[in-house]
Design an enzyme around this catalytic site. Sequence first.
Site, PDB file in Angstrom:
ATOM      1  CD  GLN A 131     -13.093  85.899 -46.338  1.00 61.45           C
ATOM      2  OE1 GLN A 131     -12.828  86.596 -47.152  1.00 61.45           O
ATOM      3  NE2 GLN A 131     -13.142  84.691 -46.500  1.00 61.45           N
ATOM      4  NE  ARG A 168     -19.584  82.925 -57.677  1.00 65.88           N
ATOM      5  CZ  ARG A 168     -18.761  83.509 -56.935  1.00 65.88           C
ATOM      6  NH1 ARG A 168     -17.586  84.197 -57.521  1.00 65.88           N
ATOM      7  NH2 ARG A 168     -18.369  83.123 -55.441  1.00 65.88           N
ATOM      8  CG  HIS A 285     -20.361  83.681 -50.530  1.00 73.26           C
ATOM      9  ND1 HIS A 285     -19.449  83.314 -49.690  1.00 73.26           N
ATOM     10  CD2 HIS A 285     -19.975  84.413 -51.510  1.00 73.26           C
ATOM     11  CE1 HIS A 285     -18.373  83.617 -50.120  1.00 73.26           C
ATOM     12  NE2 HIS A 285     -18.469  84.414 -51.118  1.00 73.26           N
TER      13      HIS A 285
HETATM   14  C1  FNR Z   1     -18.269  88.495 -52.126  1.00 73.26           C
HETATM   15  N1  FNR Z   1     -18.489  87.794 -51.011  1.00 73.26           N
HETATM   16  C2  FNR Z   1     -17.314  87.274 -50.075  1.00 73.26           C
HETATM   17  N2  FNR Z   1     -17.460  86.874 -48.978  1.00 73.26           N
HETATM   18  C3  FNR Z   1     -16.162  86.379 -48.327  1.00 73.26           C
HETATM   19  O1  FNR Z   1     -16.311  85.780 -47.275  1.00 73.26           O
HETATM   20  N3  FNR Z   1     -15.004  86.313 -48.890  1.00 73.26           N
HETATM   21  C4  FNR Z   1     -14.987  87.156 -50.271  1.00 73.26           C
HETATM   22  O2  FNR Z   1     -13.804  86.977 -50.488  1.00 73.26           O
HETATM   23  C5  FNR Z   1     -15.976  87.343 -50.977  1.00 73.26           C
HETATM   24  N4  FNR Z   1     -16.029  88.013 -52.302  1.00 73.26           N
HETATM   25  C6  FNR Z   1     -16.991  88.559 -52.560  1.00 73.26           C
HETATM   26  C7  FNR Z   1     -17.059  89.173 -53.883  1.00 73.26           C
HETATM   27  C8  FNR Z   1     -17.914  89.962 -54.379  1.00 73.26           C
HETATM   28  C9  FNR Z   1     -17.645  90.602 -55.884  1.00 73.26           C
HETATM   29  C10 FNR Z   1     -19.286  89.918 -53.870  1.00 73.26           C
HETATM   30  C11 FNR Z   1     -20.341  90.510 -54.440  1.00 73.26           C
HETATM   31  C12 FNR Z   1     -19.315  89.200 -52.745  1.00 73.26           C
HETATM   32  C13 FNR Z   1     -19.773  87.689 -50.225  1.00 73.26           C
HETATM   33  C14 FNR Z   1     -19.812  89.048 -49.312  1.00 73.26           C
HETATM   34  O3  FNR Z   1     -19.162  88.996 -48.143  1.00 73.26           O
HETATM   35  C15 FNR Z   1     -21.459  88.882 -48.659  1.00 73.26           C
HETATM   36  O4  FNR Z   1     -21.697  87.766 -48.188  1.00 73.26           O
HETATM   37  C16 FNR Z   1     -22.437  89.427 -49.981  1.00 73.26           C
HETATM   38  O5  FNR Z   1     -22.101  90.132 -50.730  1.00 73.26           O
HETATM   39  C17 FNR Z   1     -23.659  89.869 -49.320  1.00 73.26           C
HETATM   40  O6  FNR Z   1     -24.746  89.987 -50.378  1.00 73.26           O
HETATM   41  P1  FNR Z   1     -24.874  91.341 -50.980  1.00 73.26           P
HETATM   42  O7  FNR Z   1     -25.020  92.523 -49.657  1.00 73.26           O
HETATM   43  O8  FNR Z   1     -24.028  91.597 -51.930  1.00 73.26           O
HETATM   44  O9  FNR Z   1     -26.359  91.253 -51.611  1.00 73.26           O
END
Ligand code: FNR
Length: 361
Positions: A131, A168, A285
Amino acid sequence: MEPDLDYPAISDLAARARRRIPRFAWEFLDSATGEETTKRRSADALDGIIFRTGVLKGSMETDLSTTFMDRDYPMPVGIAPVGMSGLMWPDAERRLARVGAELRIPYAMSCVSSRTPEHVADVLGEQGWFQLYPTRDTGIRRDILDRAKAAGFHTLILTVDVPVASRRERQRRARLTNPPKLTPSIIWQAATRPVWALGILRTGYPRLRLMDEYARSLASGPSPGESRSSTDHIGYLLRTAPDFEYLAGTMAEWNGPVVVKGVLNGDEAAAARDAGAAAVWVSNHGGRQFDAAPASADALPEIRAAVGPDYPLIFDSGVRSGLDVLRAIALGADFVFLGRAWHYGLAALGVAGARHVAHIL
Ligand code: FNR
């Protein structure tokens, strides 16, 4: 310990994870932005999807396997990219990459991981997705993509829903900085979580190891090694508002499937498809970016209608059970990713906990 009895639901793993990691790590993992209405809305929208049931059908054959973007998977779920994974559990990136390879499901590595692509290369197997946040500098993009490719990642995710940092609030209250400043409160939080703390001593303090390299090389003025300047530079490098030209440039450079992540409306999904994206990833996200975003489950039917029945669609945000996966598929998704859930499992019970998440699903 009997995981199926002690931790029958992902919420049980979350509760244990919370007791095993420092408060600042928990707040980073679990929080969303604002009043967290988007996070709640995402779960509520999934809860609101009910099925027309059927009875007296005779024997039932279940088959979770699927073919998605020309690859076969035993079930339609993957590990979503999570930045600073290693803050939640020591060496989380490598451990989750291994779990992905073992279960034959995608492991997506964030470009803001606490590890580099090279560090997980030997355990990725066939399951590496990488990603990218849109870098301001296309030279840095080229270098990162070359490294990800060389490490064995085959599918690229371009995340487009972070044009600016979100607020946040919970993370602010927990005094989370990158790397965390070693204040007495932070030291106390870590010291009272000994398994986490000992693991971190072994693996090294989590930092944004990939992006730090670029931030350092660009840093001017204050000492490049200084944490604040490094964090600021990473923000500067990555928080950009990309356009379709940027997407085209990224696709030309990757020369493999590119997925656009963070789409929540039909017009834009169709435009991404027309621009040549291999798939669209419907996501808010996890509620971390915009507290007035629609639930992915509410956005998905419109997006499916806009892109047509055969175009690959990925879904995430708020998935907490196999039933939620089924709901997303019923609404038009082909494949479902989870972010937090894998980390709840890992922080609760180590690698066995991440495997248990797959078992629960
Ligand atoms: C994320 N997400 C995320 N997405 C992305 O594209 N790059 C990133 O670096 C991150 N970092 C990140 C950190 C943390 C702690 C979380 C919880 C989420 C979003 C992630 O890819 C995804 O879209 C969400 O986590 C989906 O929701 P759920 O499954 O956590 O409810």
